[in-house]
Write a protein that holds these residues in place. Structure first.
Motif, PDB file in Angstrom:
ATOM      1  N   UNK A  34       0.811  -1.208   0.000  1.00  0.00           N
ATOM      2  CA  UNK A  34       0.000   0.000   0.000  1.00  0.00           C
ATOM      3  C   UNK A  34       0.851   1.269   0.000  1.00  0.00           C
ATOM      4  N   UNK A  35       0.376   2.269  -0.730  1.00  0.00           N
ATOM      5  CA  UNK A  35       0.917   3.619  -0.568  1.00  0.00           C
ATOM      6  C   UNK A  35       0.051   4.323   0.460  1.00  0.00           C
ATOM      7  N   UNK A  36       0.688   5.114   1.321  1.00  0.00           N
ATOM      8  CA  UNK A  36      -0.016   5.771   2.422  1.00  0.00           C
ATOM      9  C   UNK A  36       0.242   7.278   2.357  1.00  0.00           C
ATOM     10  N   UNK A  37      -0.805   8.040   2.547  1.00  0.00           N
ATOM     11  CA  UNK A  37      -0.702   9.492   2.504  1.00  0.00           C
ATOM     12  C   UNK A  37      -1.161  10.105   3.822  1.00  0.00           C
ATOM     13  N   UNK A  38      -0.570  11.245   4.152  1.00  0.00           N
ATOM     14  CA  UNK A  38      -1.044  12.079   5.253  1.00  0.00           C
ATOM     15  C   UNK A  38      -1.750  13.304   4.651  1.00  0.00           C
ATOM     16  N   UNK A  39      -2.903  13.609   5.230  1.00  0.00           N
ATOM     17  CA  UNK A  39      -3.675  14.790   4.848  1.00  0.00           C
ATOM     18  C   UNK A  39      -3.878  15.652   6.097  1.00  0.00           C
ATOM     19  N   UNK A  40      -4.309  16.866   5.868  1.00  0.00           N
ATOM     20  CA  UNK A  40      -4.722  17.706   6.992  1.00  0.00           C
ATOM     21  C   UNK A  40      -5.884  18.604   6.565  1.00  0.00           C
ATOM     22  N   UNK A  41      -6.669  18.976   7.554  1.00  0.00           N
ATOM     23  CA  UNK A  41      -7.781  19.882   7.300  1.00  0.00           C
ATOM     24  C   UNK A  41      -7.809  20.928   8.390  1.00  0.00           C
ATOM     25  N   UNK A  42      -7.550  22.156   8.001  1.00  0.00           N
ATOM     26  CA  UNK A  42      -7.595  23.272   8.940  1.00  0.00           C
ATOM     27  C   UNK A  42      -9.030  23.789   9.040  1.00  0.00           C
ATOM     28  N   UNK A  43      -9.366  24.455  10.119  1.00  0.00           N
ATOM     29  CA  UNK A  43     -10.732  24.975  10.274  1.00  0.00           C
ATOM     30  C   UNK A  43     -11.135  25.852   9.102  1.00  0.00           C
ATOM     31  N   UNK A  44     -12.285  25.553   8.521  1.00  0.00           N
ATOM     32  CA  UNK A  44     -12.799  26.349   7.429  1.00  0.00           C
ATOM     33  C   UNK A  44     -12.129  26.122   6.094  1.00  0.00           C
ATOM     34  N   UNK A  45     -11.240  25.138   6.016  1.00  0.00           N
ATOM     35  CA  UNK A  45     -10.527  24.879   4.766  1.00  0.00           C
ATOM     36  C   UNK A  45     -10.762  23.455   4.292  1.00  0.00           C
ATOM     37  N   UNK A  46     -10.435  23.228   3.032  1.00  0.00           N
ATOM     38  CA  UNK A  46     -10.565  21.885   2.488  1.00  0.00           C
ATOM     39  C   UNK A  46      -9.411  21.004   2.949  1.00  0.00           C
ATOM     40  N   UNK A  47      -9.667  19.721   2.962  1.00  0.00           N
ATOM     41  CA  UNK A  47      -8.611  18.771   3.283  1.00  0.00           C
ATOM     42  C   UNK A  47      -7.548  18.825   2.191  1.00  0.00           C
ATOM     43  N   UNK A  48      -6.285  18.793   2.606  1.00  0.00           N
ATOM     44  CA  UNK A  48      -5.200  18.854   1.643  1.00  0.00           C
ATOM     45  C   UNK A  48      -4.176  17.746   1.888  1.00  0.00           C
ATOM     46  N   UNK A  49      -3.535  17.331   0.822  1.00  0.00           N
ATOM     47  CA  UNK A  49      -2.504  16.309   0.909  1.00  0.00           C
ATOM     48  C   UNK A  49      -1.226  16.946   1.440  1.00  0.00           C
ATOM     49  N   UNK A  50      -0.635  16.318   2.446  1.00  0.00           N
ATOM     50  CA  UNK A  50       0.571  16.852   3.078  1.00  0.00           C
ATOM     51  C   UNK A  50       1.810  16.083   2.644  1.00  0.00           C
ATOM     52  N   UNK A  51       1.729  14.763   2.697  1.00  0.00           N
ATOM     53  CA  UNK A  51       2.889  13.938   2.369  1.00  0.00           C
ATOM     54  C   UNK A  51       2.417  12.533   2.061  1.00  0.00           C
ATOM     55  N   UNK A  52       3.230  11.808   1.305  1.00  0.00           N
ATOM     56  CA  UNK A  52       2.889  10.441   0.982  1.00  0.00           C
ATOM     57  C   UNK A  52       4.129   9.588   0.841  1.00  0.00           C
ATOM     58  N   UNK A  53       3.940   8.290   1.040  1.00  0.00           N
ATOM     59  CA  UNK A  53       5.030   7.347   0.834  1.00  0.00           C
ATOM     60  C   UNK A  53       4.494   6.157   0.051  1.00  0.00           C
ATOM     61  N   UNK A  54       5.184   5.814  -1.022  1.00  0.00           N
ATOM     62  CA  UNK A  54       4.761   4.708  -1.851  1.00  0.00           C
ATOM     63  C   UNK A  54       5.226   3.376  -1.306  1.00  0.00           C
ATOM     64  N   UNK A  55       4.751   2.310  -1.937  1.00  0.00           N
ATOM     65  CA  UNK A  55       5.187   0.981  -1.505  1.00  0.00           C
ATOM     66  C   UNK A  55       6.659   0.739  -1.828  1.00  0.00           C
ATOM     67  N   UNK A  56       7.219   1.588  -2.674  1.00  0.00           N
ATOM     68  CA  UNK A  56       8.638   1.502  -3.004  1.00  0.00           C
ATOM     69  C   UNK A  56       9.484   2.442  -2.146  1.00  0.00           C
ATOM     70  N   UNK A  57       8.827   3.129  -1.201  1.00  0.00           N
ATOM     71  CA  UNK A  57       9.538   4.040  -0.311  1.00  0.00           C
ATOM     72  C   UNK A  57       9.716   5.445  -0.843  1.00  0.00           C
ATOM     73  N   UNK A  58       9.277   5.676  -2.068  1.00  0.00           N
ATOM     74  CA  UNK A  58       9.388   7.018  -2.639  1.00  0.00           C
ATOM     75  C   UNK A  58       8.403   7.950  -1.936  1.00  0.00           C
TER      76      UNK A  58
END
Length: 115
Positions: A34-58
């Motif tokens: 699996x590739x796994x991503x971190x997201x965040x959502x600040x008050x009043x804002x849309x959820x955004x992608x912060x960081x991700x790591x692939x199954x290959x470690x990239x």
């Protein structure tokens, strides 16, 4: 299947936090591909992608966190971590982790950066 984020809290500007993302036992056998991503959502804002790591470690990062955040995975522990340094007030948000593409959303963990 929901991944569980933890490790949030209150930190002063310039401080650090390490978030953890734990996989439920139901997906232990398929976690490594699996590739796994971190997201965040600040008050009043849309959820955004912060960081991700692939199954290959990239890894990939949003421009706003490059050089400050580091994502890593530990396949033996079925976990992904997000080390956050030099935190800024604008990093305040609820942080979520999810598979790529996203499945069900967990509760997230609140990070508050404030003096």
């Amino acid at each position: 299947v929901q991944l569980q984020a933890s490790g949030g809290g209150l930190v002063q500007p310039g401080g650090s936090l390490r978030l953890s993302c734990a996989a439920p036992r139901a997906i232990f056998s398929v976690f490594s591909p699996l590739s796994i991503d971190w997201y965040r959502q600040a008050p009043g804002k849309q959820r955004e992608l912060v960081a991700g790591v692939g199954n290959d470690g990239i890894t990939n990062y949003a421009e706003s966190v490059k050089g400050r955040f580091t994502i890593s995975r530990d396949n033996s522990r079925k976990m992904v971590r997000l080390q956050m340094n030099s935190l800024k007030p604008e990093d305040t948000a609820v942080y979520y982790c999810n598979t790529r593409p996203p499945g069900d959303w967990g509760q997230g963990t609140l990070v508050t950066v404030s003096s």
